[in-house]
Write a protein that holds these residues in place. Structure first.
Motif, PDB file in Angstrom:
ATOM      1  N   ARG A 176       2.210 -11.054  -8.094  1.00 61.45           N
ATOM      2  CA  ARG A 176       3.213 -10.229  -7.419  1.00 61.45           C
ATOM      3  C   ARG A 176       3.776 -10.888  -6.164  1.00 61.45           C
ATOM      4  N   LYS A 177       3.006 -11.737  -5.532  1.00 63.57           N
ATOM      5  CA  LYS A 177       3.447 -12.387  -4.293  1.00 63.57           C
ATOM      6  C   LYS A 177       3.225 -13.892  -4.362  1.00 63.57           C
ATOM      7  N   ILE A 178       3.583 -14.467  -5.472  1.00 63.60           N
ATOM      8  CA  ILE A 178       3.308 -15.893  -5.664  1.00 63.60           C
ATOM      9  C   ILE A 178       4.134 -16.756  -4.703  1.00 63.60           C
ATOM     10  N   HIS A 179       5.301 -16.246  -4.264  1.00 62.12           N
ATOM     11  CA  HIS A 179       6.094 -17.013  -3.302  1.00 62.12           C
ATOM     12  C   HIS A 179       5.381 -17.112  -1.958  1.00 62.12           C
ATOM     13  N   PHE A 225      -2.472 -19.924  10.369  1.00 57.54           N
ATOM     14  CA  PHE A 225      -3.331 -18.798  10.738  1.00 57.54           C
ATOM     15  C   PHE A 225      -2.488 -17.549  11.010  1.00 57.54           C
ATOM     16  N   PHE A 226      -1.480 -17.703  11.840  1.00 60.72           N
ATOM     17  CA  PHE A 226      -0.610 -16.581  12.186  1.00 60.72           C
ATOM     18  C   PHE A 226       0.145 -16.087  10.957  1.00 60.72           C
ATOM     19  N   PHE A 227       0.652 -17.021  10.163  1.00 52.05           N
ATOM     20  CA  PHE A 227       1.428 -16.681   8.976  1.00 52.05           C
ATOM     21  C   PHE A 227       0.589 -15.892   7.974  1.00 52.05           C
ATOM     22  N   THR A 228      -0.681 -16.252   7.843  1.00 51.23           N
ATOM     23  CA  THR A 228      -1.567 -15.521   6.936  1.00 51.23           C
ATOM     24  C   THR A 228      -1.721 -14.071   7.383  1.00 51.23           C
ATOM     25  N   VAL A 229      -1.926 -13.868   8.677  1.00 47.65           N
ATOM     26  CA  VAL A 229      -2.056 -12.503   9.207  1.00 47.65           C
ATOM     27  C   VAL A 229      -0.780 -11.709   8.948  1.00 47.65           C
ATOM     28  N   VAL A 230       0.371 -12.331   9.204  1.00 45.80           N
ATOM     29  CA  VAL A 230       1.655 -11.656   9.010  1.00 45.80           C
ATOM     30  C   VAL A 230       1.860 -11.282   7.547  1.00 45.80           C
ATOM     31  N   LEU A 231       1.571 -12.213   6.644  1.00 43.62           N
ATOM     32  CA  LEU A 231       1.818 -11.948   5.231  1.00 43.62           C
ATOM     33  C   LEU A 231       0.859 -10.917   4.667  1.00 43.62           C
ATOM     34  N   VAL A 232      -0.401 -10.930   5.096  1.00 43.57           N
ATOM     35  CA  VAL A 232      -1.346  -9.903   4.630  1.00 43.57           C
ATOM     36  C   VAL A 232      -0.867  -8.524   5.070  1.00 43.57           C
ATOM     37  N   HIS A 233      -0.403  -8.440   6.316  1.00 46.05           N
ATOM     38  CA  HIS A 233       0.143  -7.170   6.807  1.00 46.05           C
ATOM     39  C   HIS A 233       1.373  -6.764   6.008  1.00 46.05           C
ATOM     40  N   ARG A 234       2.269  -7.734   5.756  1.00 46.10           N
ATOM     41  CA  ARG A 234       3.507  -7.418   5.043  1.00 46.10           C
ATOM     42  C   ARG A 234       3.219  -6.999   3.610  1.00 46.10           C
ATOM     43  N   SER A 270       0.447  -5.549   2.426  1.00 46.23           N
ATOM     44  CA  SER A 270      -0.135  -4.206   2.417  1.00 46.23           C
ATOM     45  C   SER A 270       0.937  -3.151   2.664  1.00 46.23           C
ATOM     46  N   ARG A 271       1.873  -3.440   3.576  1.00 49.37           N
ATOM     47  CA  ARG A 271       2.963  -2.506   3.842  1.00 49.37           C
ATOM     48  C   ARG A 271       3.869  -2.380   2.621  1.00 49.37           C
ATOM     49  N   ASP A 272       4.135  -3.501   1.966  1.00 54.99           N
ATOM     50  CA  ASP A 272       5.005  -3.494   0.792  1.00 54.99           C
ATOM     51  C   ASP A 272       4.378  -2.709  -0.358  1.00 54.99           C
ATOM     52  N   GLU A 281       2.217  -0.237  -0.149  1.00 56.05           N
ATOM     53  CA  GLU A 281       2.275   1.194   0.162  1.00 56.05           C
ATOM     54  C   GLU A 281       3.677   1.748  -0.051  1.00 56.05           C
ATOM     55  N   HIS A 282       4.669   0.995   0.386  1.00 56.75           N
ATOM     56  CA  HIS A 282       6.054   1.424   0.245  1.00 56.75           C
ATOM     57  C   HIS A 282       6.449   1.564  -1.226  1.00 56.75           C
ATOM     58  N   CYS A 283       6.083   0.568  -2.028  1.00 55.98           N
ATOM     59  CA  CYS A 283       6.451   0.583  -3.445  1.00 55.98           C
ATOM     60  C   CYS A 283       5.705   1.674  -4.203  1.00 55.98           C
ATOM     61  N   ALA A 284       4.434   1.891  -3.855  1.00 55.28           N
ATOM     62  CA  ALA A 284       3.661   2.953  -4.503  1.00 55.28           C
ATOM     63  C   ALA A 284       4.297   4.311  -4.241  1.00 55.28           C
ATOM     64  N   GLU A 285       4.759   4.515  -3.008  1.00 55.23           N
ATOM     65  CA  GLU A 285       5.397   5.783  -2.665  1.00 55.23           C
ATOM     66  C   GLU A 285       6.765   5.912  -3.329  1.00 55.23           C
ATOM     67  N   LYS A 286       7.470   4.813  -3.454  1.00 50.35           N
ATOM     68  CA  LYS A 286       8.827   4.830  -3.988  1.00 50.35           C
ATOM     69  C   LYS A 286       8.859   4.958  -5.510  1.00 50.35           C
ATOM     70  N   TYR A 287       7.942   4.250  -6.198  1.00 51.14           N
ATOM     71  CA  TYR A 287       8.011   4.180  -7.658  1.00 51.14           C
ATOM     72  C   TYR A 287       6.951   5.005  -8.386  1.00 51.14           C
ATOM     73  N   GLY A 288       5.909   5.447  -7.665  1.00 54.81           N
ATOM     74  CA  GLY A 288       4.912   6.319  -8.270  1.00 54.81           C
ATOM     75  C   GLY A 288       4.198   5.690  -9.450  1.00 54.81           C
ATOM     76  N   LYS A 289       4.205   6.393 -10.581  1.00 49.07           N
ATOM     77  CA  LYS A 289       3.458   5.931 -11.755  1.00 49.07           C
ATOM     78  C   LYS A 289       4.019   4.629 -12.313  1.00 49.07           C
ATOM     79  N   ASP A 290       5.299   4.373 -12.076  1.00 48.93           N
ATOM     80  CA  ASP A 290       5.873   3.106 -12.547  1.00 48.93           C
ATOM     81  C   ASP A 290       5.272   1.921 -11.792  1.00 48.93           C
TER      82      ASP A 290
END
Length: 502
Positions: free
Chosen positions: A431-434, A461-470, A472-474, A476-485
């Motif tokens: 899902r996040k291969i890029h 180091f900083f980039f890893t922290v940023v991407l892990v946060h992003r 997790s946020r993504d 949550e956002h997609c789960a709320e937006k698309y639900g069962k899909d």
């Protein structure tokens, strides 16, 4: 027209019209359930405290500028060793980072030049994603990054050859320029926040001044046809980053060439019986590696600029300290630590230069190029899929174009929401291969410097922290937006970063 520059700073007002669906390919809402239209608007307006909320972002806004200056002083004066930041440290370091008129003219002049060329040079006009707060309107973006990029190169060659601006001067003045960039980023953050509040064009505000200043007040600030978010994200940081590294490479070559000439060594190489004479390049393999790494990145941003309007930063993120400071100061002057570290160790007396076995260096070149290919094609696949679905895809001939960057009839999951979730190409593997490819490139920037200093590894180091946060946020956002899909999508593409592993 996007090509007609307007001098005033404008913030797009929210229209007084029924909201359109932000996910349909045409922007129309007649065939979409009203509940889904309301969900898009609700998600766009939803306020979520991130980064530790008001206290967290306040600490970040104070800490990051200081940390950048601290790291630079450690590199410039202490060979990359992490020192205690006491009185003696700052007494030694402050003269190295004190801003001056030359650094100010150089930095501000570059930004003004980039703004002018972004507003006036030819390019393709691309529509972004439908914006819920603008009633589903798709904003237009003039993508002329390639034209400005080639012009930049021509101008720099002229400036260097005429000695109006020797490129080595950039790295020689990197400390003062960094401070100017930090002050510039802080000023723009405050100024644009005040304008957004004063004009009543804020969006998704929490009510806490520090948090809203960090996240931003306005969603789509523009000066005429210049979209400030996209301009600052693409034109400023990556170009400066490459020019800093190029400056370091030129500086090393010039100093080593002068030393070779003083020692009676040849500085040119004759070919074809003297018919062709070329200078002997004395830049180290390690700085050549960094020059290639940063060249690949900036060129990718320019040649694939038409893919940027559909990204999360442009569609959702607001214009605040998070984007402003990091693009004007953070990216160009902290992602260059590897280049500065290598240069200092190459030229300083009594310091061992950074050298590796040829096989190790060759291996890192291969890793860099493979990771770049995955990163480039994965991003192209995703954004061109989005553009194709909305009828905004424009085929480009900018260099380089990879065939695998565009998928013909890829597999996808059709959601009840209306969007399609791509499951073809790289996106069927993870899902996040890029992000994985991006992190591998970032790691290689550190590995080329060796292991004697943490500072060149700050980026990864900083980039890893940023991407892990992003991520997790993504999620949550997609789960709320698309639900069962979304659940169905996660089952079909179970891995997040590494196919078959994680």
């Amino acid at each position: 027209s996007l090509r007609d520059p307007v001098v005033a700073l404008t913030y797009l007002p929210k229209p007084k019209m029924p909201p359109q669906d932000p996910s349909s390919s045409s922007g129309a809402t007649a065939n979409r359930p009203p509940a889904l239209q309301k969900k898009d608007i609700a998600l766009d307006e939803k306020i979520i405290y991130e980064f530790g909320g008001p206290w967290g972002v306040t600490i970040l806004m104070i800490t990051f500028p200081i940390l950048m200056l601290y790291f630079y002083i450690c590199l410039a004066e202490f060979d990359g060793k992490l020192m205690f930041p006491g009185t003696e440290f700052w007494n030694v370091g402050l003269p190295l980072i004190a801003p001056n008129l030359y650094a100010t003219n150089l930095y501000v002049g570059f930004n003004v030049f980039q703004a002018i060329t972004a507003m006036t040079m030819p390019g393709v006009v691309i529509k972004g994603l439908p914006v819920p707060s603008l009633g589903g309107k798709q904003l237009e973006y003039l993508c002329n990054g390639v034209a400005t990029w080639y012009l930049d190169i021509i101008v720099l060659v002229v400036l260097n050859e005429t000695r109006w601006l020797p490129l080595a001067d950039i790295v020689d003045n990197i400390g003062p320029i960094t401070t100017v960039a930090i002050l510039f980023g802080i000023f723009v953050t405050i100024a644009t926040y005040v304008v957004a509040v004063a004009t009543g064009t804020t969006h998704r505000m929490s009510g806490n001044v520090m948090y809203d200043m960090f996240m931003g007040g306005s969603l789509n600030p523009r000066i005429g046809n210049l979209d400030l978010k996209m301009w600052a994200e693409i034109r400023i940081p990556w170009k400066i980053l490459f020019f800093v590294t190029l400056s370091a490479a030129i500086k090393e070559h010039e100093v080593k060439t002068a030393l070779a000439e003083a020692a009676g060594l040849p500085t040119r190489m004759d070919l074809f019986g003297g018919m062709l004479s070329l200078p002997i390049i004395r830049t180290s393999a390690e700085l050549i590696f960094m020059s290639l790494a940063h060249l690949l990145y900036v060129n990718a941003c320019m040649k694939g600029e038409e893919c940027i309007p559909t990204t999360w930063d442009i569609f959702y993120e607001k214009w605040g300290f998070m984007l402003i400071f990091w693009n004007f100061a953070g990216v160009p002057f902290s992602y260059c630590y590897s280049s500065i570290y290598i240069l200092n160790h190459s030229l300083k007396e009594g310091v061992e230069p950074v050298t590796h076995y040829p096989a190790y260096t060759f291996f890192l070149f291969v890793v860099l190029l493979v990771a770049y290919y995955v990163w480039d094609t994965a991003n192209s696949q995703k954004n061109r899929f989005r553009m194709t679905q909305r009828g905004t895809y424009v085929k480009r001939n900018t260099f380089p174009q990879f065939k695998f960057g565009y998928l013909e009839n890829p597999s996808f999951i059709q959601t009840e929401h209306g969007n399609k979730l791509l499951t073809g190409g790289w996106w069927g593997m993870a899902r996040k291969i890029h992000y994985t490819a991006d992190l591998i490139m970032a790691l290689s920037w550190g590995l080329i410097t060796g292991t004697d200093s943490f500072i060149p590894y700050f980026y990864v180091f900083f980039f890893t922290v940023v991407l892990v946060h992003r991520v997790s946020r993504d999620m949550e956002h997609c789960a709320e937006k698309y639900g069962k899909d979304w659940d169905r999508y996660c089952k079909e593409v179970p891995y997040i970063f590494i196919p078959g592993i994680f």
